[in-house]
Design a protein around this motif. Structure first.
Motif, PDB file in Angstrom:
ATOM      1  N   MET A 258       0.799  -1.229   0.000  1.00  0.00           N
ATOM      2  CA  MET A 258       0.000   0.000   0.000  1.00  0.00           C
ATOM      3  C   MET A 258       0.834   1.282   0.000  1.00  0.00           C
ATOM      4  N   ASP A 259       2.155   1.205  -0.176  1.00  0.00           N
ATOM      5  CA  ASP A 259       2.957   2.415  -0.349  1.00  0.00           C
ATOM      6  C   ASP A 259       2.534   3.094  -1.643  1.00  0.00           C
ATOM      7  N   GLN A 260       2.510   4.420  -1.644  1.00  0.00           N
ATOM      8  CA  GLN A 260       2.186   5.165  -2.852  1.00  0.00           C
ATOM      9  C   GLN A 260       3.436   5.362  -3.690  1.00  0.00           C
ATOM     10  N   LEU A 261       3.260   5.345  -4.997  1.00  0.00           N
ATOM     11  CA  LEU A 261       4.345   5.582  -5.941  1.00  0.00           C
ATOM     12  C   LEU A 261       3.920   6.665  -6.920  1.00  0.00           C
ATOM     13  N   THR A 262       4.881   7.420  -7.399  1.00  0.00           N
ATOM     14  CA  THR A 262       4.635   8.387  -8.455  1.00  0.00           C
ATOM     15  C   THR A 262       4.744   7.644  -9.778  1.00  0.00           C
ATOM     16  N   VAL A 263       3.744   7.808 -10.632  1.00  0.00           N
ATOM     17  CA  VAL A 263       3.732   7.181 -11.952  1.00  0.00           C
ATOM     18  C   VAL A 263       3.961   8.284 -12.976  1.00  0.00           C
ATOM     19  N   TYR A 264       4.935   8.081 -13.861  1.00  0.00           N
ATOM     20  CA  TYR A 264       5.203   9.091 -14.888  1.00  0.00           C
ATOM     21  C   TYR A 264       5.543   8.411 -16.199  1.00  0.00           C
ATOM     22  N   VAL A 265       5.344   9.143 -17.290  1.00  0.00           N
ATOM     23  CA  VAL A 265       5.502   8.593 -18.629  1.00  0.00           C
ATOM     24  C   VAL A 265       6.589   9.371 -19.353  1.00  0.00           C
ATOM     25  N   GLY A 266       7.507   8.644 -19.960  1.00  0.00           N
ATOM     26  CA  GLY A 266       8.557   9.276 -20.751  1.00  0.00           C
ATOM     27  C   GLY A 266       8.077   9.569 -22.160  1.00  0.00           C
ATOM     28  N   ASN A 267       8.869  10.292 -22.942  1.00  0.00           N
ATOM     29  CA  ASN A 267       8.450  10.666 -24.295  1.00  0.00           C
ATOM     30  C   ASN A 267       8.382   9.474 -25.241  1.00  0.00           C
ATOM     31  N   THR A 268       8.906   8.323 -24.834  1.00  0.00           N
ATOM     32  CA  THR A 268       8.798   7.111 -25.642  1.00  0.00           C
ATOM     33  C   THR A 268       7.536   6.325 -25.314  1.00  0.00           C
ATOM     34  N   GLY A 269       6.802   6.765 -24.290  1.00  0.00           N
ATOM     35  CA  GLY A 269       5.607   6.055 -23.855  1.00  0.00           C
ATOM     36  C   GLY A 269       5.870   5.068 -22.744  1.00  0.00           C
ATOM     37  N   ASP A 270       7.137   4.907 -22.340  1.00  0.00           N
ATOM     38  CA  ASP A 270       7.460   4.004 -21.235  1.00  0.00           C
ATOM     39  C   ASP A 270       6.877   4.548 -19.941  1.00  0.00           C
ATOM     40  N   ILE A 271       6.327   3.672 -19.123  1.00  0.00           N
ATOM     41  CA  ILE A 271       5.742   4.052 -17.838  1.00  0.00           C
ATOM     42  C   ILE A 271       6.761   3.728 -16.745  1.00  0.00           C
ATOM     43  N   TRP A 272       7.008   4.704 -15.876  1.00  0.00           N
ATOM     44  CA  TRP A 272       7.973   4.559 -14.797  1.00  0.00           C
ATOM     45  C   TRP A 272       7.290   4.820 -13.457  1.00  0.00           C
ATOM     46  N   LEU A 273       7.835   4.218 -12.404  1.00  0.00           N
ATOM     47  CA  LEU A 273       7.325   4.429 -11.051  1.00  0.00           C
ATOM     48  C   LEU A 273       8.495   4.705 -10.114  1.00  0.00           C
ATOM     49  N   ARG A 274       8.311   5.638  -9.206  1.00  0.00           N
ATOM     50  CA  ARG A 274       9.311   5.966  -8.179  1.00  0.00           C
ATOM     51  C   ARG A 274       8.579   6.340  -6.905  1.00  0.00           C
ATOM     52  N   PRO A 275       9.228   6.170  -5.770  1.00  0.00           N
ATOM     53  CA  PRO A 275       8.658   6.711  -4.538  1.00  0.00           C
ATOM     54  C   PRO A 275       8.565   8.233  -4.651  1.00  0.00           C
ATOM     55  N   PRO A 276       7.513   8.848  -4.117  1.00  0.00           N
ATOM     56  CA  PRO A 276       7.372  10.302  -4.197  1.00  0.00           C
ATOM     57  C   PRO A 276       8.591  11.058  -3.668  1.00  0.00           C
ATOM     58  N   SER A 277       9.248  10.520  -2.650  1.00  0.00           N
ATOM     59  CA  SER A 277      10.418  11.206  -2.081  1.00  0.00           C
ATOM     60  C   SER A 277      11.521  11.383  -3.121  1.00  0.00           C
ATOM     61  N   GLU A 278      11.652  10.457  -4.060  1.00  0.00           N
ATOM     62  CA  GLU A 278      12.680  10.571  -5.094  1.00  0.00           C
ATOM     63  C   GLU A 278      12.310  11.608  -6.149  1.00  0.00           C
ATOM     64  N   MET A 279      11.043  11.971  -6.227  1.00  0.00           N
ATOM     65  CA  MET A 279      10.631  13.021  -7.157  1.00  0.00           C
ATOM     66  C   MET A 279      10.834  14.402  -6.532  1.00  0.00           C
ATOM     67  N   GLN A 280      11.045  14.447  -5.216  1.00  0.00           N
ATOM     68  CA  GLN A 280      11.154  15.712  -4.498  1.00  0.00           C
ATOM     69  C   GLN A 280      12.550  15.972  -3.933  1.00  0.00           C
ATOM     70  N   ASP A 281      13.510  15.074  -4.190  1.00  0.00           N
ATOM     71  CA  ASP A 281      14.822  15.206  -3.549  1.00  0.00           C
ATOM     72  C   ASP A 281      15.843  15.999  -4.359  1.00  0.00           C
ATOM     73  N   GLY A 282      15.394  16.641  -5.447  1.00  0.00           N
ATOM     74  CA  GLY A 282      16.301  17.480  -6.219  1.00  0.00           C
ATOM     75  C   GLY A 282      16.704  16.905  -7.559  1.00  0.00           C
ATOM     76  N   ARG A 283      16.433  15.650  -7.822  1.00  0.00           N
ATOM     77  CA  ARG A 283      16.838  15.085  -9.112  1.00  0.00           C
ATOM     78  C   ARG A 283      15.862  15.433 -10.239  1.00  0.00           C
ATOM     79  N   PHE A 284      14.663  15.897  -9.894  1.00  0.00           N
ATOM     80  CA  PHE A 284      13.677  16.341 -10.878  1.00  0.00           C
ATOM     81  C   PHE A 284      13.333  17.795 -10.598  1.00  0.00           C
ATOM     82  N   GLU A 285      12.965  18.523 -11.635  1.00  0.00           N
ATOM     83  CA  GLU A 285      12.492  19.888 -11.455  1.00  0.00           C
ATOM     84  C   GLU A 285      11.214  20.059 -12.258  1.00  0.00           C
TER      85      GLU A 285
END
Length: 87
Positions: free
Chosen positions: A47-74
């Protein structure tokens, strides 16, 4: 597939198929397979939440929300996103 013309208020989902959970009877739309990317040592539990995002190739990726907020994404303004930036 070009998703980069979307605004922050519009969302495009590409539904692969629909499924029903046999025990609960609830229905779901399957969007496809996603690739989970974790930092070494990251522990996930049921039941942990994950961030789901799609790349420009259509690939679907998942990461923990903390990794989307730790500075590697803007965050980008939707009008500034180009295919090369979206990789």
């Amino acid at each position: 597939m070009n998703l980069w013309n979307l605004t922050s208020k519009s969302v495009a989902f590409f539904i692969e198929r629909f499924v029903r959970h046999k025990k609960r009877g609830t229905s779901y739309a399957v969007l496809g397979l996603g690739t989970l990317q974790l930092e070494p040592g990251t522990v996930l539990k049921d039941m942990d939440q994950l961030t789901v995002y799609v790349g420009n190739t259509g690939d679907i990726w998942l990461r923990p929300p903390s990794e989307m907020q730790d500075g590697r994404f803007e965050d980008l303004e939707p009008t500034t996103i180009t295919a090369s930036q979206a990789d």
